[in-house]
Scaffold this motif. Structure first.
Motif, mmCIF file in Angstrom:
data_model
loop_
_atom_site.group_PDB
_atom_site.id
_atom_site.type_symbol
_atom_site.label_atom_id
_atom_site.label_comp_id
_atom_site.label_asym_id
_atom_site.label_seq_id
_atom_site.Cartn_x
_atom_site.Cartn_y
_atom_site.Cartn_z
ATOM 1 N N ARG A 59 0.801 -1.220 0.000
ATOM 2 C CA ARG A 59 0.000 0.000 0.000
ATOM 3 C C ARG A 59 0.838 1.275 0.000
ATOM 4 N N ILE A 60 2.090 1.168 0.446
ATOM 5 C CA ILE A 60 2.924 2.362 0.543
ATOM 6 C C ILE A 60 3.512 2.687 -0.831
ATOM 7 N N VAL A 61 3.347 3.928 -1.253
ATOM 8 C CA VAL A 61 3.758 4.373 -2.590
ATOM 9 C C VAL A 61 4.808 5.464 -2.468
ATOM 10 N N ASP A 62 5.921 5.303 -3.197
ATOM 11 C CA ASP A 62 6.944 6.358 -3.176
ATOM 12 C C ASP A 62 7.201 6.966 -4.544
ATOM 13 N N SER A 63 6.450 6.531 -5.571
ATOM 14 C CA SER A 63 6.534 7.205 -6.874
ATOM 15 C C SER A 63 5.207 7.055 -7.611
ATOM 16 N N ILE A 64 4.800 8.123 -8.261
ATOM 17 C CA ILE A 64 3.603 8.133 -9.106
ATOM 18 C C ILE A 64 4.006 8.756 -10.438
ATOM 19 N N TYR A 65 3.567 8.134 -11.518
ATOM 20 C CA TYR A 65 3.952 8.624 -12.847
ATOM 21 C C TYR A 65 2.719 8.618 -13.748
ATOM 22 N N LEU A 66 2.309 9.791 -14.210
ATOM 23 C CA LEU A 66 1.242 9.903 -15.196
ATOM 24 C C LEU A 66 1.885 10.099 -16.564
ATOM 25 N N GLY A 67 1.685 9.104 -17.435
ATOM 26 C CA GLY A 67 2.288 9.166 -18.767
ATOM 27 C C GLY A 67 1.245 9.033 -19.847
ATOM 28 N N GLY A 68 1.717 9.031 -21.071
ATOM 29 C CA GLY A 68 0.730 8.978 -22.150
ATOM 30 C C GLY A 68 1.328 8.663 -23.493
ATOM 31 N N GLY A 69 0.748 9.324 -24.492
ATOM 32 C CA GLY A 69 -0.212 10.365 -24.388
ATOM 33 C C GLY A 69 0.237 11.650 -23.686
ATOM 34 N N ALA A 115 -10.326 18.997 -13.438
ATOM 35 C CA ALA A 115 -11.104 18.220 -12.472
ATOM 36 C C ALA A 115 -10.839 16.728 -12.654
ATOM 37 N N GLN A 116 -10.671 16.299 -13.901
ATOM 38 C CA GLN A 116 -10.383 14.889 -14.170
ATOM 39 C C GLN A 116 -8.984 14.519 -13.675
ATOM 40 N N LEU A 117 -8.034 15.397 -13.894
ATOM 41 C CA LEU A 117 -6.675 15.155 -13.422
ATOM 42 C C LEU A 117 -6.648 15.056 -11.898
ATOM 43 N N GLN A 118 -7.330 15.972 -11.260
ATOM 44 C CA GLN A 118 -7.375 15.967 -9.799
ATOM 45 C C GLN A 118 -8.088 14.728 -9.269
ATOM 46 N N LEU A 119 -9.117 14.259 -9.964
ATOM 47 C CA LEU A 119 -9.836 13.062 -9.529
ATOM 48 C C LEU A 119 -8.904 11.853 -9.495
ATOM 49 N N LEU A 120 -8.024 11.748 -10.472
ATOM 50 C CA LEU A 120 -7.063 10.636 -10.481
ATOM 51 C C LEU A 120 -6.188 10.666 -9.232
ATOM 52 N N PHE A 121 -5.682 11.845 -8.892
ATOM 53 C CA PHE A 121 -4.807 11.952 -7.724
ATOM 54 C C PHE A 121 -5.569 11.726 -6.419
ATOM 55 N N VAL A 122 -6.758 12.257 -6.331
ATOM 56 C CA VAL A 122 -7.550 12.055 -5.114
ATOM 57 C C VAL A 122 -7.834 10.567 -4.911
ATOM 58 N N GLU A 162 -1.159 4.668 0.509
ATOM 59 C CA GLU A 162 -0.441 5.544 1.431
ATOM 60 C C GLU A 162 0.737 6.153 0.671
ATOM 61 N N VAL A 163 0.567 7.385 0.228
ATOM 62 C CA VAL A 163 1.607 8.060 -0.556
ATOM 63 C C VAL A 163 2.592 8.723 0.404
ATOM 64 N N GLU A 164 3.854 8.359 0.289
ATOM 65 C CA GLU A 164 4.860 8.918 1.181
ATOM 66 C C GLU A 164 4.983 10.429 0.975
ATOM 67 N N PRO A 165 5.258 11.177 2.050
ATOM 68 C CA PRO A 165 5.358 12.644 1.935
ATOM 69 C C PRO A 165 6.391 13.102 0.915
ATOM 70 N N GLU A 166 7.479 12.352 0.771
ATOM 71 C CA GLU A 166 8.538 12.733 -0.163
ATOM 72 C C GLU A 166 8.468 11.961 -1.471
ATOM 73 N N ALA A 167 7.309 11.430 -1.803
ATOM 74 C CA ALA A 167 7.165 10.652 -3.034
ATOM 75 C C ALA A 167 7.502 11.495 -4.264
ATOM 76 N N GLU A 168 8.089 10.850 -5.257
ATOM 77 C CA GLU A 168 8.341 11.487 -6.550
ATOM 78 C C GLU A 168 7.060 11.374 -7.368
ATOM 79 N N ILE A 169 6.518 12.519 -7.793
ATOM 80 C CA ILE A 169 5.251 12.540 -8.527
ATOM 81 C C ILE A 169 5.484 13.246 -9.859
ATOM 82 N N THR A 170 5.441 12.474 -10.927
ATOM 83 C CA THR A 170 5.787 12.956 -12.265
ATOM 84 C C THR A 170 4.567 12.986 -13.176
#
Length: 396
Positions: free
Chosen positions: A58-68, A76-83, A90-98
């Motif tokens: 459950r613990i996440v230290d990186s998130i990557y939105l790619g594409g496209g 609102a759609q972009l924010q919905l994905l993150f919410v 459980e996203v770590e406070p220092e997670a890399e979010i790209t």
């Protein structure tokens, strides 16, 4: 071990002629339906991993939105994905979010939304700072747009920026490539990805080159030898500027290596959501499990089943070599033996010796790594480490 999360957003403003990804131009009317499906998959991730006989993390230290181009979504759609991610992991406070962004899509509202979502790294698909080259393959931006986007991202506090360049685009010359590389260095980007143009049947430009035609400016594409020279020149110049190569196509200033992509090359766990997204998690029986979604938008949205591939001990050994050798740090043979058995290295000892003798690989103590020539011919090297029984589908 912490997870990496990948979210595929397969929507583009235009389909570039060199692109061989599962992305395209779609009506905005499908965007919400797609985002809803991705969010539903995120919400049932625990159930899905269990169905794949995987062990949940459950613990996440990186998130990557790619594409496209993820930034073509409504904010609102972009924010919905993150919410949805935050509600289910459980996203770590220092997670890399790209987030991958096409230059020219970063208006004030988009940048504000990225800030609000906690994005701290942006990857810009520049491909060339020379306007003629960029437009010849369907990019909609020019050099000034890219520089303005970088300045506005930094002003908003997002300073960890990757820039993609492609060697071998139509109309490219030594001088024009030098100009792009010098502009990349002048931008003081923290990370760079430098690719050589892929020629295959999965892109319009690739098919035209194979057919010997002239559409999509194919007759202005540099030959393979020049493309290789351009790539090597970029490697040398970036190294001299302190942007160190750490993987075949990736370069970073100290401390800015892509945490997310390193998960792929070092076989750490990750989950993928959306069209043509791949996952790898520890299995309940000790062996890792890979699974992937359909590469068709309609098949994905309509709920087509996942493709599951168990990773045997043999497949894990092969992956350890052909993924690890992508990295400049190479593969530690003693560590391979400790993790996968004393006979693991012996299986490939002749191949390793052959590559060292031919100058494609070097060995220092227990560590083997590709030479600069070996990185150019990496596919030849990797083929020796892959059997026909290996069923892995790589996400990198």
């Amino acid at each position: 071990m912490s997870l990496g999360l990948y979210v595929s957003v397969p929507f583009c403003r235009t389909k570039c002629s060199y692109c061989n990804f599962a992305s395209d131009v779609f009506s905005r009317s499908v965007f919400q339906r797609y985002v809803d499906r991705v969010c539903a998959d995120i919400e049932r991730a625990t159930e899905t991993v269990a169905q794949m006989d995987g062990r949940n993390e459950r613990i996440v230290d990186s998130i990557y939105l790619g594409g496209g181009t993820p930034t073509v979504l409504d904010m609102a759609q972009l924010q919905l994905l993150f919410v949805t991610i935050e509600q289910n992991f459980e996203v770590e406070p220092e997670a890399e979010i790209t987030v991958e962004c096409a230059p020219g899509t970063l208006n004030a509202a988009v940048i504000e939304a990225l800030q609000h979502c906690g994005v701290n790294r942006v990857s810009l698909g520049v491909q060339s700072f020379v306007d003629q080259e960029a437009s010849s393959v369907g990019r909609l931006h020019d050099r000034e747009t890219v520089l303005n986007d970088i300045a506005r991202l930094r002003a908003a506090g997002i300073s960890n920026i990757n820039i993609d360049l492609i060697a071998g685009l139509p109309h490219q010359t030594v001088d024009s490539w030098t100009s792009s590389v010098e502009q990349l260095m002048a931008s003081e980007a923290t990370h760079a990805s430098v690719y050589m143009l892929e020629v295959d049947e999965d892109s319009r430009l690739g098919r035209e080159l194979i057919a010997g035609g002239a559409k999509y400016h194919a007759h202005f594409v540099p030959d393979e030898d020049l493309t290789a020279d351009l790539y090597l020149m970029a490697c040398e110049r970036l190294e001299a500027a302190g942007v160190r190569q750490y993987e075949i196509s990736n370069f970073a200033r100290p401390g800015h290596e892509s945490r997310h992509n390193l998960k792929y090359w070092t076989r750490q766990p990750y989950l993928g959501f959306g069209v043509d997204a791949h996952s790898m998690v520890p299995g309940l029986n000790g062996e890792a499990v890979r699974f992937s979604t359909p590469d068709s938008l309609e098949a994905y949205v309509s709920g087509a089943p996942l493709n599951r591939v168990g990773i045997s001990a043999e497949a894990a050994l092969e992956e350890t070599f052909f993924l690890g050798l992508r990295l400049n740090s190479g593969v530690d043979l003693r560590r391979v033996e400790a993790e996968l058995g004393e006979d693991a290295v012996a299986r490939f000892s002749k191949s390793i010796a052959d590559f060292v003798q031919t100058g494609l690989m070097e060995q220092q103590g227990d560590v083997i790594r590709l030479t600069s020539r070996g990185r150019l011919l990496s596919n030849e090297v990797f083929e020796r480490f892959i059997s026909s029984r290996t069923g892995a589908v790589l996400a990198c």
